[in-house]
Design a protein around this motif. Structure first.
Motif, PDB file in Angstrom:
ATOM      1  N   CYS A  76       0.796  -1.437  -0.078  1.00  0.00           N
ATOM      2  CA  CYS A  76       0.055   0.116  -0.034  1.00  0.00           C
ATOM      3  C   CYS A  76       0.915   1.352   0.088  1.00  0.00           C
ATOM      4  CB  CYS A  76      -0.772   0.024   0.970  1.00  0.00           C
ATOM      5  SG  CYS A  76      -2.222   1.138   1.382  1.00  0.00           S
ATOM      6  N   VAL A  77       1.814   1.164   0.808  1.00  0.00           N
ATOM      7  CA  VAL A  77       2.582   2.514   0.827  1.00  0.00           C
ATOM      8  C   VAL A  77       3.600   2.317  -0.455  1.00  0.00           C
ATOM      9  CG1 VAL A  77       5.130   3.239   2.128  1.00  0.00           C
ATOM     10  CG2 VAL A  77       3.163   2.532   3.462  1.00  0.00           C
ATOM     11  N   VAL A  78       4.212   1.478  -1.079  1.00  0.00           N
ATOM     12  CA  VAL A  78       4.664   1.293  -2.390  1.00  0.00           C
ATOM     13  C   VAL A  78       3.908   1.917  -3.420  1.00  0.00           C
ATOM     14  CG1 VAL A  78       5.668  -0.189  -4.172  1.00  0.00           C
ATOM     15  CG2 VAL A  78       6.229  -0.711  -1.793  1.00  0.00           C
ATOM     16  N   ALA A  79       2.407   1.578  -3.356  1.00  0.00           N
ATOM     17  CA  ALA A  79       1.527   2.151  -4.317  1.00  0.00           C
ATOM     18  C   ALA A  79       1.454   3.746  -4.115  1.00  0.00           C
ATOM     19  CB  ALA A  79       0.136   1.499  -4.139  1.00  0.00           C
ATOM     20  N   MET A  80       1.503   4.132  -2.948  1.00  0.00           N
ATOM     21  CA  MET A  80       1.339   5.702  -2.642  1.00  0.00           C
ATOM     22  C   MET A  80       2.819   6.359  -3.090  1.00  0.00           C
ATOM     23  SD  MET A  80      -0.207   5.626   0.958  1.00  0.00           S
ATOM     24  CE  MET A  80      -0.516   7.566   1.269  1.00  0.00           C
ATOM     25  N   LEU A  81       3.759   5.845  -2.927  1.00  0.00           N
ATOM     26  CA  LEU A  81       5.142   6.100  -3.467  1.00  0.00           C
ATOM     27  C   LEU A  81       4.970   6.235  -4.985  1.00  0.00           C
ATOM     28  CD1 LEU A  81       7.999   7.106  -3.116  1.00  0.00           C
ATOM     29  CD2 LEU A  81       8.561   4.697  -3.307  1.00  0.00           C
ATOM     30  N   LYS A  82       4.487   5.249  -5.823  1.00  0.00           N
ATOM     31  CA  LYS A  82       4.381   4.981  -7.146  1.00  0.00           C
ATOM     32  C   LYS A  82       3.436   6.196  -7.558  1.00  0.00           C
ATOM     33  CE  LYS A  82       5.877   0.116  -7.667  1.00  0.00           C
ATOM     34  NZ  LYS A  82       5.229  -1.190  -7.759  1.00  0.00           N
ATOM     35  N   ILE A  83       2.616   6.474  -6.974  1.00  0.00           N
ATOM     36  CA  ILE A  83       1.584   7.504  -7.509  1.00  0.00           C
ATOM     37  C   ILE A  83       2.234   8.725  -7.334  1.00  0.00           C
ATOM     38  CG2 ILE A  83      -0.612   8.939  -6.627  1.00  0.00           C
ATOM     39  CD1 ILE A  83      -1.617   6.277  -5.552  1.00  0.00           C
ATOM     40  N   TYR A  84       2.983   9.198  -6.084  1.00  0.00           N
ATOM     41  CA  TYR A  84       3.649  10.294  -6.041  1.00  0.00           C
ATOM     42  C   TYR A  84       4.706  10.475  -7.144  1.00  0.00           C
ATOM     43  CZ  TYR A  84       6.813  13.523  -3.868  1.00  0.00           C
ATOM     44  OH  TYR A  84       7.587  14.665  -3.519  1.00  0.00           O
ATOM     45  N   LEU A  85       5.462   9.435  -7.535  1.00  0.00           N
ATOM     46  CA  LEU A  85       6.296   9.570  -8.744  1.00  0.00           C
ATOM     47  C   LEU A  85       5.737   9.580  -9.783  1.00  0.00           C
ATOM     48  CD1 LEU A  85       8.985   6.836  -7.264  1.00  0.00           C
ATOM     49  CD2 LEU A  85       9.160   9.350  -7.338  1.00  0.00           C
ATOM     50  N   GLY A  86       4.345   9.250  -9.961  1.00  0.00           N
ATOM     51  CA  GLY A  86       3.844   9.607 -11.482  1.00  0.00           C
ATOM     52  C   GLY A  86       3.739   8.273 -12.233  1.00  0.00           C
ATOM     53  N   TRP A  87       4.006   7.012 -11.629  1.00  0.00           N
ATOM     54  CA  TRP A  87       4.045   5.905 -12.200  1.00  0.00           C
ATOM     55  C   TRP A  87       2.677   5.136 -11.901  1.00  0.00           C
ATOM     56  CZ3 TRP A  87       9.062   4.047  -9.497  1.00  0.00           C
ATOM     57  CH2 TRP A  87      10.181   4.709 -10.187  1.00  0.00           C
ATOM     58  N   GLU A  88       1.617   5.580 -12.665  1.00  0.00           N
ATOM     59  CA  GLU A  88       0.353   5.400 -12.366  1.00  0.00           C
ATOM     60  C   GLU A  88      -0.135   3.769 -12.634  1.00  0.00           C
ATOM     61  OE1 GLU A  88      -3.858   6.478 -11.648  1.00  0.00           O
ATOM     62  OE2 GLU A  88      -1.983   7.812 -11.824  1.00  0.00           O
ATOM     63  N   THR A  89       0.598   3.277 -13.839  1.00  0.00           N
ATOM     64  CA  THR A  89       0.182   1.810 -13.893  1.00  0.00           C
ATOM     65  C   THR A  89       0.740   0.728 -12.924  1.00  0.00           C
ATOM     66  OG1 THR A  89       0.192   2.187 -16.294  1.00  0.00           O
ATOM     67  CG2 THR A  89       0.365  -0.150 -15.776  1.00  0.00           C
ATOM     68  N   LEU A  90       1.995   1.106 -12.624  1.00  0.00           N
ATOM     69  CA  LEU A  90       2.643   0.299 -11.411  1.00  0.00           C
ATOM     70  C   LEU A  90       2.006   0.569 -10.154  1.00  0.00           C
ATOM     71  CD1 LEU A  90       6.406   0.949 -12.439  1.00  0.00           C
ATOM     72  CD2 LEU A  90       5.020  -1.104 -12.854  1.00  0.00           C
ATOM     73  N   ALA A  91       1.447   1.820  -9.945  1.00  0.00           N
ATOM     74  CA  ALA A  91       0.646   2.140  -8.783  1.00  0.00           C
ATOM     75  C   ALA A  91      -0.498   1.277  -8.571  1.00  0.00           C
ATOM     76  CB  ALA A  91       0.370   3.655  -8.625  1.00  0.00           C
ATOM     77  N   HIS A  92      -1.251   1.233  -9.788  1.00  0.00           N
ATOM     78  CA  HIS A  92      -2.520   0.383  -9.604  1.00  0.00           C
ATOM     79  C   HIS A  92      -2.150  -1.371  -9.431  1.00  0.00           C
ATOM     80  CE1 HIS A  92      -5.721   2.566 -11.307  1.00  0.00           C
ATOM     81  NE2 HIS A  92      -4.751   3.278 -11.917  1.00  0.00           N
ATOM     82  N   TYR A  93      -0.905  -1.864  -9.950  1.00  0.00           N
ATOM     83  CA  TYR A  93      -0.399  -3.184  -9.709  1.00  0.00           C
ATOM     84  C   TYR A  93      -0.154  -3.265  -8.178  1.00  0.00           C
ATOM     85  CZ  TYR A  93      -0.368  -4.208 -14.692  1.00  0.00           C
ATOM     86  OH  TYR A  93      -0.820  -4.357 -15.919  1.00  0.00           O
ATOM     87  N   SER A  94       0.382  -2.358  -7.546  1.00  0.00           N
ATOM     88  CA  SER A  94       0.858  -2.513  -6.193  1.00  0.00           C
ATOM     89  C   SER A  94      -0.229  -2.279  -5.344  1.00  0.00           C
ATOM     90  CB  SER A  94       1.884  -1.353  -5.818  1.00  0.00           C
ATOM     91  OG  SER A  94       3.138  -1.576  -6.370  1.00  0.00           O
ATOM     92  N   PHE A  95      -1.221  -1.450  -5.676  1.00  0.00           N
ATOM     93  CA  PHE A  95      -2.566  -1.292  -4.750  1.00  0.00           C
ATOM     94  C   PHE A  95      -3.329  -2.592  -5.089  1.00  0.00           C
ATOM     95  CE2 PHE A  95      -6.854   0.380  -3.926  1.00  0.00           C
ATOM     96  CZ  PHE A  95      -6.801   0.688  -2.841  1.00  0.00           C
ATOM     97  N   GLY A  96      -3.439  -3.321  -6.261  1.00  0.00           N
ATOM     98  CA  GLY A  96      -4.199  -4.370  -6.494  1.00  0.00           C
ATOM     99  C   GLY A  96      -3.533  -5.609  -5.613  1.00  0.00           C
ATOM    100  N   ALA A  97      -2.236  -5.732  -5.559  1.00  0.00           N
ATOM    101  CA  ALA A  97      -1.559  -6.857  -4.799  1.00  0.00           C
ATOM    102  C   ALA A  97      -1.759  -6.469  -3.348  1.00  0.00           C
ATOM    103  CB  ALA A  97       0.149  -6.842  -5.202  1.00  0.00           C
ATOM    104  N   SER A  98      -1.593  -5.090  -2.879  1.00  0.00           N
ATOM    105  CA  SER A  98      -2.025  -4.937  -1.516  1.00  0.00           C
ATOM    106  C   SER A  98      -3.476  -5.595  -1.117  1.00  0.00           C
ATOM    107  CB  SER A  98      -2.041  -3.601  -1.336  1.00  0.00           C
ATOM    108  OG  SER A  98      -2.362  -3.133   0.102  1.00  0.00           O
TER     109      SER A  98
END
Length: 133
Positions: A76-98
């Protein structure tokens, strides 16, 4: 779906409460094991031995629940970091895995609950047998 920083942030309270509940279950189980250990040392009883395998399994399940819960929070924290960095697609995967890890943690929690009910049924059966005599 648009994912912003607040969406994964909504999981924080839920995951924190789950981890607190899991810790409480672990502490309760640890106290039970210590009491059974003392009881068995004083007067060995085969009924206590019946509970040992159940208790071992429950300790292992609680460890797995906690691991999955912490991994869920981590992703979940990784997803937030990826959102912050602008990596939308990777953020979706991290959040889904969370979310998937949280579901797995809850599933393991259900197994542990079923096992703990079985252990209580051993004690209830003993009480009923004693009462019948």
């Amino acid at each position: 779906m648009i994912l912003d920083l607040t969406t994964p942030g909504l999981l924080f309270p839920a995951i924190s409460l789950l981890l607190l509940a899991y810790t409480n279950r672990f502490l309760g189980l640890a106290a039970t094991i210590r009491n059974l250990y003392n009881d068995y040392r004083r007067a060995p009883d085969p009924k206590i031995l019946l509970q040992i395998s159940s208790l071992r399994r429950r300790v292992w399940l609680i460890q797995q629940m906690q691991f999955l819960g912490v991994a869920s929070l981590f992703l979940c924290v990784v997803a937030m970091l990826k959102i912050y960095l602008g990596w939308e697609t990777l953020a979706h995967y991290s959040f889904g895995a969370s979310l998937a890890l949280m579901i797995a943690s809850l599933g393991v929690s259900l197994l542990e609950l079923k096992l703990s009910s079985g252990a209580l049924n051993i004690l209830l059966a003993d009480i009923e047998d004693t009462r019948r005599r």
